[in-house]
Design an enzyme around this catalytic site. Structure first.
Site, PDB file in Angstrom:
ATOM      1  N   CYS A 119       0.820  -1.217   0.000  1.00  0.00           N
ATOM      2  CA  CYS A 119       0.000   0.000   0.000  1.00  0.00           C
ATOM      3  C   CYS A 119       0.851   1.264   0.000  1.00  0.00           C
ATOM      4  O   CYS A 119       0.346   2.351  -0.258  1.00  0.00           O
ATOM      5  CB  CYS A 119      -0.938   0.000   1.201  1.00  0.00           C
ATOM      6  SG  CYS A 119      -2.000  -1.444   1.249  1.00  0.00           S
ATOM      7  N   HIS A 260      -2.490   7.141   3.292  1.00  0.00           N
ATOM      8  CA  HIS A 260      -3.068   5.886   2.780  1.00  0.00           C
ATOM      9  C   HIS A 260      -4.319   5.575   3.599  1.00  0.00           C
ATOM     10  O   HIS A 260      -4.303   5.608   4.832  1.00  0.00           O
ATOM     11  CB  HIS A 260      -2.047   4.757   2.898  1.00  0.00           C
ATOM     12  CG  HIS A 260      -2.652   3.392   2.733  1.00  0.00           C
ATOM     13  ND1 HIS A 260      -3.506   3.087   1.687  1.00  0.00           N
ATOM     14  CD2 HIS A 260      -2.551   2.262   3.487  1.00  0.00           C
ATOM     15  CE1 HIS A 260      -3.894   1.825   1.812  1.00  0.00           C
ATOM     16  NE2 HIS A 260      -3.337   1.299   2.891  1.00  0.00           N
ATOM     17  N   ASN A 290     -10.152   0.179   2.050  1.00  0.00           N
ATOM     18  CA  ASN A 290      -8.712   0.185   1.772  1.00  0.00           C
ATOM     19  C   ASN A 290      -8.483  -0.242   0.322  1.00  0.00           C
ATOM     20  O   ASN A 290      -8.647  -1.408  -0.005  1.00  0.00           O
ATOM     21  CB  ASN A 290      -8.022  -0.774   2.749  1.00  0.00           C
ATOM     22  CG  ASN A 290      -6.518  -0.828   2.548  1.00  0.00           C
ATOM     23  OD1 ASN A 290      -5.994  -0.338   1.541  1.00  0.00           O
ATOM     24  ND2 ASN A 290      -5.818  -1.433   3.500  1.00  0.00           N
TER      25      ASN A 290
HETATM   26  O1  UT7 Z   1      -3.327  -3.151   3.669  1.00  0.00           O
HETATM   27  C1  UT7 Z   1      -3.825  -3.837   4.770  1.00  0.00           C
HETATM   28  C2  UT7 Z   1      -3.508  -3.084   5.971  1.00  0.00           C
HETATM   29  N1  UT7 Z   1      -4.083  -3.693   7.113  1.00  0.00           N
HETATM   30  C3  UT7 Z   1      -4.630  -2.982   8.065  1.00  0.00           C
HETATM   31  O2  UT7 Z   1      -4.705  -1.767   8.033  1.00  0.00           O
HETATM   32  C4  UT7 Z   1      -5.166  -3.734   9.238  1.00  0.00           C
HETATM   33  C5  UT7 Z   1      -4.625  -3.231  10.544  1.00  0.00           C
HETATM   34  N2  UT7 Z   1      -5.320  -3.941  11.625  1.00  0.00           N
HETATM   35  C6  UT7 Z   1      -6.561  -3.556  12.005  1.00  0.00           C
HETATM   36  O3  UT7 Z   1      -7.095  -2.565  11.578  1.00  0.00           O
HETATM   37  C7  UT7 Z   1      -7.264  -4.424  13.023  1.00  0.00           C
HETATM   38  O4  UT7 Z   1      -6.341  -5.320  13.604  1.00  0.00           O
HETATM   39  C8  UT7 Z   1      -8.458  -5.210  12.396  1.00  0.00           C
HETATM   40  C9  UT7 Z   1      -9.560  -4.236  12.005  1.00  0.00           C
HETATM   41  C10 UT7 Z   1      -8.013  -5.989  11.174  1.00  0.00           C
HETATM   42  C11 UT7 Z   1      -9.023  -6.189  13.427  1.00  0.00           C
HETATM   43  O5  UT7 Z   1      -9.405  -5.485  14.599  1.00  0.00           O
HETATM   44  P1  UT7 Z   1      -8.938  -6.042  16.017  1.00  0.00           P
HETATM   45  O6  UT7 Z   1      -9.557  -5.166  17.034  1.00  0.00           O
HETATM   46  O7  UT7 Z   1      -7.442  -6.131  16.000  1.00  0.00           O
HETATM   47  O8  UT7 Z   1      -9.638  -7.453  16.063  1.00  0.00           O
HETATM   48  P2  UT7 Z   1      -8.976  -8.905  16.285  1.00  0.00           P
HETATM   49  O9  UT7 Z   1      -8.211  -9.308  15.067  1.00  0.00           O
HETATM   50  O10 UT7 Z   1      -8.257  -8.915  17.593  1.00  0.00           O
HETATM   51  O11 UT7 Z   1     -10.251  -9.807  16.393  1.00  0.00           O
HETATM   52  C12 UT7 Z   1     -11.185  -9.622  17.453  1.00  0.00           C
HETATM   53  C13 UT7 Z   1     -12.359 -10.545  17.198  1.00  0.00           C
HETATM   54  C14 UT7 Z   1     -11.945 -11.971  16.863  1.00  0.00           C
HETATM   55  O12 UT7 Z   1     -12.877 -12.843  17.445  1.00  0.00           O
HETATM   56  P3  UT7 Z   1     -12.506 -13.635  18.787  1.00  0.00           P
HETATM   57  O13 UT7 Z   1     -11.310 -14.467  18.465  1.00  0.00           O
HETATM   58  O14 UT7 Z   1     -12.222 -12.576  19.809  1.00  0.00           O
HETATM   59  O15 UT7 Z   1     -13.738 -14.423  19.063  1.00  0.00           O
HETATM   60  C15 UT7 Z   1     -12.123 -12.043  15.371  1.00  0.00           C
HETATM   61  O16 UT7 Z   1     -12.377 -13.343  14.904  1.00  0.00           O
HETATM   62  O17 UT7 Z   1     -13.100 -10.073  16.072  1.00  0.00           O
HETATM   63  C16 UT7 Z   1     -13.313 -11.163  15.159  1.00  0.00           C
HETATM   64  N3  UT7 Z   1     -13.446 -10.635  13.828  1.00  0.00           N
HETATM   65  C17 UT7 Z   1     -14.615 -10.221  13.326  1.00  0.00           C
HETATM   66  N4  UT7 Z   1     -15.849 -10.187  13.848  1.00  0.00           N
HETATM   67  C18 UT7 Z   1     -16.835  -9.690  13.077  1.00  0.00           C
HETATM   68  C19 UT7 Z   1     -12.478 -10.476  12.893  1.00  0.00           C
HETATM   69  N5  UT7 Z   1     -13.019  -9.960  11.775  1.00  0.00           N
HETATM   70  C20 UT7 Z   1     -14.339  -9.791  12.017  1.00  0.00           C
HETATM   71  C21 UT7 Z   1     -15.409  -9.302  11.252  1.00  0.00           C
HETATM   72  N6  UT7 Z   1     -16.632  -9.266  11.819  1.00  0.00           N
HETATM   73  N7  UT7 Z   1     -15.247  -8.852   9.986  1.00  0.00           N
END
Ligand code: UT7
Length: 344
Positions: A119, A260, A290
């Site tokens: 990106c 970005h 994104n």
């Molecule tokens: O070019 C790509 C660049 N990437 C980025 O900018 C991503 C940077 N990272 C982030 O923005 C965040 O880490 C995310 C938005 C991707 C995820 O947010 P988070 O607060 O870090 O969530 P997490 O990965 O810790 O997941 C928390 C929970 C998990 O469930 P459990 O294990 O706690 O039961 C995930 O399975 O949220 C769950 N989860 C979702 N739930 C509903 C993950 N994706 C989703 C979803 N809908 N789409």
């Protein structure tokens, strides 16, 4: 890749953008994965994204943005010497996506190359374009991603984050044009973090097999979300300071930060660390999600269409992405460049 400010440096003389017309809301994602509008909105700020039509590919998106850019700048395609496409979602393995764009727009005198820089690729490649423009070469730089055909639609932790689109910039010698002059440009990579974000299957390290495809790995995007988040905030902040330092400027000199568009929470965290008002950080992530290396071109075009960019202003652009890579630059508006896009 750093150049001092110079009156005869390089200038973004025109911009174009293209986003597909098909909108996909957060609620629409509920048909494919267990998610909710509330989860996506609160974690990312994203409300909807654009998805390419079945008959669109990376080169068709990039071509539309390129055509609009050249039309806006009234610049003949046969004067372009370099067509650079920044993409992580190429038309095919080989040849470069840029070759298809070159043919489609009739840039018959151009060399056509792709840059795979995540990106941050568009801003990093702006440094390459700047170097060529300083030597007198007109460059057409396009950031383009078509992630909807390159991701795993059953992986809720990655798929809901992305959208499709393209942004193009005509980069000319400063002696030839006015526009967004490249005042400073820095870029970097820490390859020790190459495995925190990427698409590891299908290359020579992990060639596709029937078993990998059956397991859905051909589409798998690996992302360590929280680690990427932390890295993004740190590197974007540091890169912004470095680009400002190289330009001999401070944030007080900056009218707009155009980052970005990965995630609103990342943008807010960067704004807080930079101590700039969030309102000065341009964001359209809610509507386009994104779009990888397309996002900064699209954001610049939209900010100009909305009348936010004025002659004499300085902009700070900053990006991060897989690699792990980052890039930032200060752009000085010597004249508001013409733009063409339909982002409504
Ligand atoms: O070019 C790509 C660049 N990437 C980025 O900018 C991503 C940077 N990272 C982030 O923005 C965040 O880490 C995310 C938005 C991707 C995820 O947010 P988070 O607060 O870090 O969530 P997490 O990965 O810790 O997941 C928390 C929970 C998990 O469930 P459990 O294990 O706690 O039961 C995930 O399975 O949220 C769950 N989860 C979702 N739930 C509903 C993950 N994706 C989703 C979803 N809908 N789409």
């Amino acid at each position: 890749m750093t150049q001092p400010a110079a009156a005869d440096g390089a200038v973004i003389a025109a911009l174009g953008a293209y986003v597909p017309s098909r909108r996909m809301t957060n609620a629409d994602w509920g048909q494919y994965v267990d998610t909710s509008d509330e989860w996506i909105r609160s974690r990312t700020g994203i409300e909807e994204r654009r998805m390419a039509a079945d008959d669109e590919s990376t080169a068709t998106l990039a071509t539309r943005a390129a055509e609009r850019c050249l039309a806006a700048g009234k610049f003949p395609a046969d004067r372009i010497r370099w067509v650079l496409v920044s993409t992580d979602t190429p038309e095919m393995w080989n040849p470069a996506t840029a070759c298809f764009v070159q043919a489609a727009i009739g840039a018959v005198n151009a060399v056509a190359l792709d840059v795979t820089g995540g990106c941050a690729g568009f801003v990093a490649a702006l440094g390459l374009a700047e170097a060529r423009a300083r030597l007198g070469d007109p460059v057409l730089l396009i950031g383009c991603e078509l992630l909807s055909k390159a991701m795993d639609w059953s992986d809720r932790s990655t798929a809901v984050l992305f959208g499709d689109g393209a942004g193009a910039a005509l980069v000319l010698p400063g002696s030839e044009a006015e526009g967004l002059a490249v005042t400073s440009l820095i870029a970097g990579t820490d390859g020790r973090d190459a495995d925190i974000l990427g698409k590891p299957y299908g290359g020579t390290k992990n060639p596709l097999t029937a078993e990998l495809v059956a397991a859905g790995h051909h589409h798998k995007i690996v992302m360590h979300g929280q680690y990427v988040f932390r890295n993004a905030v740190v590197h974007m902040t540091d890169a912004a300071h470095e680009a400002l330092g190289r330009a001999g400027l401070t944030l007080a000199d900056i009218a707009w930060v155009v980052p970005h568009q990965a995630n609103q929470r990342i943008l807010d965290a960067v704004a807080e660390r930079l101590k700039v008002e969030a309102v000065k950080v341009y964001s359209n992530v809610a509507r386009f999600a994104n779009t990888g290396s397309a996002s900064i071109g699209i954001a610049l075009v939209e900010a100009i269409q909305r009348g936010l960019i004025e002659q004499g202003q300085r902009l700070l652009t900053v990006a991060f992405g897989s690699g792990f890579s980052w890039a930032a630059g200060v752009l000085t508006c010597t004249a508001v460049p013409p733009v063409e896009a339909d982002l409504g």
